[in-house]
Write a protein that holds these residues in place. Sequence first.
Motif, PDB file in Angstrom:
ATOM      1  N   LYS A  12     -26.516  15.486  48.905  1.00  0.00           N
ATOM      2  CA  LYS A  12     -27.370  16.556  48.552  1.00  0.00           C
ATOM      3  C   LYS A  12     -26.228  17.985  48.783  1.00  0.00           C
ATOM      4  N   SER A  13     -24.817  17.701  48.698  1.00  0.00           N
ATOM      5  CA  SER A  13     -24.071  18.610  48.640  1.00  0.00           C
ATOM      6  C   SER A  13     -23.732  18.990  47.054  1.00  0.00           C
ATOM      7  N   VAL A  14     -23.481  20.162  46.718  1.00  0.00           N
ATOM      8  CA  VAL A  14     -23.122  20.605  45.278  1.00  0.00           C
ATOM      9  C   VAL A  14     -21.753  21.335  45.421  1.00  0.00           C
ATOM     10  N   VAL A  15     -20.606  20.702  45.018  1.00  0.00           N
ATOM     11  CA  VAL A  15     -19.267  21.197  45.221  1.00  0.00           C
ATOM     12  C   VAL A  15     -18.646  21.018  43.770  1.00  0.00           C
ATOM     13  N   CYS A  16     -18.491  22.316  43.192  1.00  0.00           N
ATOM     14  CA  CYS A  16     -18.039  22.226  41.996  1.00  0.00           C
ATOM     15  C   CYS A  16     -16.496  21.751  41.746  1.00  0.00           C
ATOM     16  N   GLU A  17     -16.068  21.348  40.528  1.00  0.00           N
ATOM     17  CA  GLU A  17     -15.265  20.734  40.249  1.00  0.00           C
ATOM     18  C   GLU A  17     -13.854  21.777  40.300  1.00  0.00           C
ATOM     19  N   GLU A  18     -14.277  22.840  39.963  1.00  0.00           N
ATOM     20  CA  GLU A  18     -13.288  23.948  39.645  1.00  0.00           C
ATOM     21  C   GLU A  18     -12.860  24.686  41.077  1.00  0.00           C
ATOM     22  N   SER A  19     -13.484  24.117  42.093  1.00  0.00           N
ATOM     23  CA  SER A  19     -13.097  24.680  43.563  1.00  0.00           C
ATOM     24  C   SER A  19     -11.751  24.206  43.658  1.00  0.00           C
ATOM     25  N   THR A  20     -10.948  25.042  44.750  1.00  0.00           N
ATOM     26  CA  THR A  20      -9.620  24.472  45.159  1.00  0.00           C
ATOM     27  C   THR A  20      -9.895  24.064  46.463  1.00  0.00           C
ATOM     28  N   LEU A  21      -9.698  22.923  46.894  1.00  0.00           N
ATOM     29  CA  LEU A  21      -9.872  22.110  48.177  1.00  0.00           C
ATOM     30  C   LEU A  21      -8.487  21.451  48.533  1.00  0.00           C
ATOM     31  N   ARG A  22      -7.875  21.635  49.484  1.00  0.00           N
ATOM     32  CA  ARG A  22      -6.571  21.036  50.169  1.00  0.00           C
ATOM     33  C   ARG A  22      -6.782  20.682  51.548  1.00  0.00           C
ATOM     34  N   ALA A  29     -24.225  17.733  54.752  1.00  0.00           N
ATOM     35  CA  ALA A  29     -25.461  17.524  53.621  1.00  0.00           C
ATOM     36  C   ALA A  29     -25.839  19.120  53.376  1.00  0.00           C
ATOM     37  N   GLY A  30     -26.304  19.430  51.841  1.00  0.00           N
ATOM     38  CA  GLY A  30     -26.780  20.667  51.635  1.00  0.00           C
ATOM     39  C   GLY A  30     -25.879  21.751  51.373  1.00  0.00           C
ATOM     40  N   CYS A  31     -24.444  21.617  51.505  1.00  0.00           N
ATOM     41  CA  CYS A  31     -23.356  22.692  51.022  1.00  0.00           C
ATOM     42  C   CYS A  31     -23.581  22.902  49.725  1.00  0.00           C
ATOM     43  N   VAL A  32     -23.177  24.199  49.327  1.00  0.00           N
ATOM     44  CA  VAL A  32     -23.075  24.652  47.900  1.00  0.00           C
ATOM     45  C   VAL A  32     -21.656  25.261  48.084  1.00  0.00           C
ATOM     46  N   VAL A  33     -20.787  24.771  46.978  1.00  0.00           N
ATOM     47  CA  VAL A  33     -19.271  25.173  46.957  1.00  0.00           C
ATOM     48  C   VAL A  33     -19.389  25.858  45.215  1.00  0.00           C
ATOM     49  N   HIS A  34     -19.213  27.135  45.221  1.00  0.00           N
ATOM     50  CA  HIS A  34     -19.048  27.572  43.587  1.00  0.00           C
ATOM     51  C   HIS A  34     -17.725  27.526  43.246  1.00  0.00           C
ATOM     52  N   PRO A  35     -17.545  27.551  41.834  1.00  0.00           N
ATOM     53  CA  PRO A  35     -16.146  27.468  41.219  1.00  0.00           C
ATOM     54  C   PRO A  35     -15.404  28.451  41.634  1.00  0.00           C
ATOM     55  N   SER A  36     -13.940  28.416  41.706  1.00  0.00           N
ATOM     56  CA  SER A  36     -13.253  29.272  42.124  1.00  0.00           C
ATOM     57  C   SER A  36     -13.274  29.606  43.627  1.00  0.00           C
ATOM     58  N   ALA A  37     -13.921  28.994  44.480  1.00  0.00           N
ATOM     59  CA  ALA A  37     -13.801  29.183  45.896  1.00  0.00           C
ATOM     60  C   ALA A  37     -12.708  28.303  46.144  1.00  0.00           C
ATOM     61  N   THR A  38     -11.999  28.774  47.339  1.00  0.00           N
ATOM     62  CA  THR A  38     -10.887  27.925  47.910  1.00  0.00           C
ATOM     63  C   THR A  38     -11.093  27.766  49.455  1.00  0.00           C
ATOM     64  N   ILE A  39     -10.673  26.404  49.734  1.00  0.00           N
ATOM     65  CA  ILE A  39     -10.919  26.019  51.065  1.00  0.00           C
ATOM     66  C   ILE A  39      -9.575  25.214  51.496  1.00  0.00           C
ATOM     67  N   CYS A  52     -24.368  25.413  54.051  1.00  0.00           N
ATOM     68  CA  CYS A  52     -23.486  26.492  53.914  1.00  0.00           C
ATOM     69  C   CYS A  52     -23.274  26.772  52.324  1.00  0.00           C
ATOM     70  N   ILE A  53     -23.239  28.169  52.206  1.00  0.00           N
ATOM     71  CA  ILE A  53     -22.847  28.685  50.618  1.00  0.00           C
ATOM     72  C   ILE A  53     -21.519  29.200  50.588  1.00  0.00           C
ATOM     73  N   VAL A  54     -20.439  28.752  49.862  1.00  0.00           N
ATOM     74  CA  VAL A  54     -19.193  29.333  49.590  1.00  0.00           C
ATOM     75  C   VAL A  54     -19.145  29.826  48.217  1.00  0.00           C
ATOM     76  N   GLU A  55     -19.182  31.120  48.040  1.00  0.00           N
ATOM     77  CA  GLU A  55     -19.397  31.621  46.613  1.00  0.00           C
ATOM     78  C   GLU A  55     -17.831  31.885  46.063  1.00  0.00           C
ATOM     79  N   GLU A  56     -17.976  32.391  44.720  1.00  0.00           N
ATOM     80  CA  GLU A  56     -16.682  32.461  43.983  1.00  0.00           C
ATOM     81  C   GLU A  56     -15.872  33.333  44.625  1.00  0.00           C
ATOM     82  N   TYR A  57     -14.550  32.931  44.677  1.00  0.00           N
ATOM     83  CA  TYR A  57     -13.310  33.640  44.778  1.00  0.00           C
ATOM     84  C   TYR A  57     -13.424  33.892  46.615  1.00  0.00           C
TER      85      TYR A  57
END
Length: 185
Positions: A12-22, A29-39, A52-57
């Motif tokens: 149920k999480s939505v994590v965009c491929e364009e996000s930067t994860l390291r 469950a249920g998190c939303v990570v926009h493109p261009s987000a960095t973690i 949780c919602i992590v928006e662009e940039y």
Amino acid sequence: MPMENNIKILPKSVVCEESTLRGDITFSAGCVVHPSATIIADAGPIIIGENCIVEEYATIAHRLADGASWDASNILSIGSHNVFEVGCNVEASRIGDRNVFESKCFVGRGVTVSGGCVIGAGIQMRTVQVLPENTIVYGQQALQREAIEKQGSQTLQIDFLRKVLPNYHHLRKPNYDPKKARSVV
């Protein structure tokens, strides 16, 4: 620091491929990570709570202190129902539930954010401090006051994003199911 990324995405999480994860990152469950987000999990694992919602940039960073090394027991725990708005930069040592980090704010490494807090747009928090429950930080001098009402739910926004983001972005597939992990034991 671990040699490779260890990204766990629960159903149920939505994590965009364009996000930067390291690093070692777990999305509940249920998190939303926009493109261009960095973690970035340089100092240790990051566990992000449900919805949780992590928006662009937006940037969430668990950085190494000078002279320190990666430590699996040094966990940055982020509570449930938090919103990290566009362009915020959060390096807090602990984050509770139902907080809002507004656009372009900066929260430094020595800050502990309890629950129900709002860090206003453009606020810079660099000193070591613990924000009490339901604190609002606002204005050019980063004034603090207690919220009169509790933060509203982000359920409608999360439901909308879960429907719309897959139409316009490639998603990372959920790769971890705690129910299956229990059945192996």
